[in-house]
Structures are given as structure tokens and as C-alpha cells.
Design an enzyme around this catalytic site. Sequence first.
Site, PDB file in Angstrom:
ATOM      1  CB  CYS A  56      -3.781  -1.905   1.145  1.00 16.72           C
ATOM      2  SG  CYS A  56      -2.307  -1.384   0.283  1.00 16.72           S
TER       3      CYS A  56
ATOM      4  CB  CYS B  66      -3.550   1.513  -0.200  1.00 14.09           C
ATOM      5  SG  CYS B  66      -3.263   0.042  -1.186  1.00 14.09           S
TER       6      CYS B  66
END
Length: 104
Positions: free
Chosen positions: A29, A32
Site C-alpha cells: 500500500c 501506507c
Amino acid sequence: MIDVTDADFAAEVIGSEVPVLVEFTADWCPPCRQMGPVLRALAAEEADRLKVVQLNVDLNPVTTNAYKVLSMPTFMVFRGGEPVKSMVGARPKRRLLEELADVI
């Protein structure tokens, strides 16, 4: 910043004396990864009022499913063992602090 797992989530988050910001994250991600420096700075600056932890959703499906996390990054604030706030998506530190103001 602490990494938590299904095995120690109850001890580290539910049983915490201070509010806990949990980032539900994944290695794949990009947003993230962008949040890493923001969360490390937040953990250092607010260490006396807030605990900041990460939980890898791919490695910890029990906790991820228990809190119905579908998008990454999802941030949840736990206070007194209960989730009191949930936010989805990367954000700048200033905005994150504004959103956390009422729970820490």
C-alpha cells in the site's frame, strides 16, 4: 512505533492505559508507506498522551476482520479498550492532529 499482531492486539491496544492510534496497513500500500514518517513523528511528539501502533492486515486477518477494515490505510483510535474514531486514507500530519484532537 510498535508493530502489533493478532496475538498481542488485546494486550497492546485493548489493555492500554492511554489512547491508541492503530494504523491498519499493508506492505503493498503506497499511501501506507507515505504515512510512516508522519506516524513516527506523531508517536514521538505525543508519546505521553497517545500510543501509535501498526497492524499488517495481510499477516493479521483476525483483528482486521473483527474491525471490518476494508481499505488501507485505516486509522482507528481506541480508548478504554473501545474504538472511538475511525479514519480512512493518508493525510498530512497537521490534519491528522486536528482529527485526533477530540480523542487524545
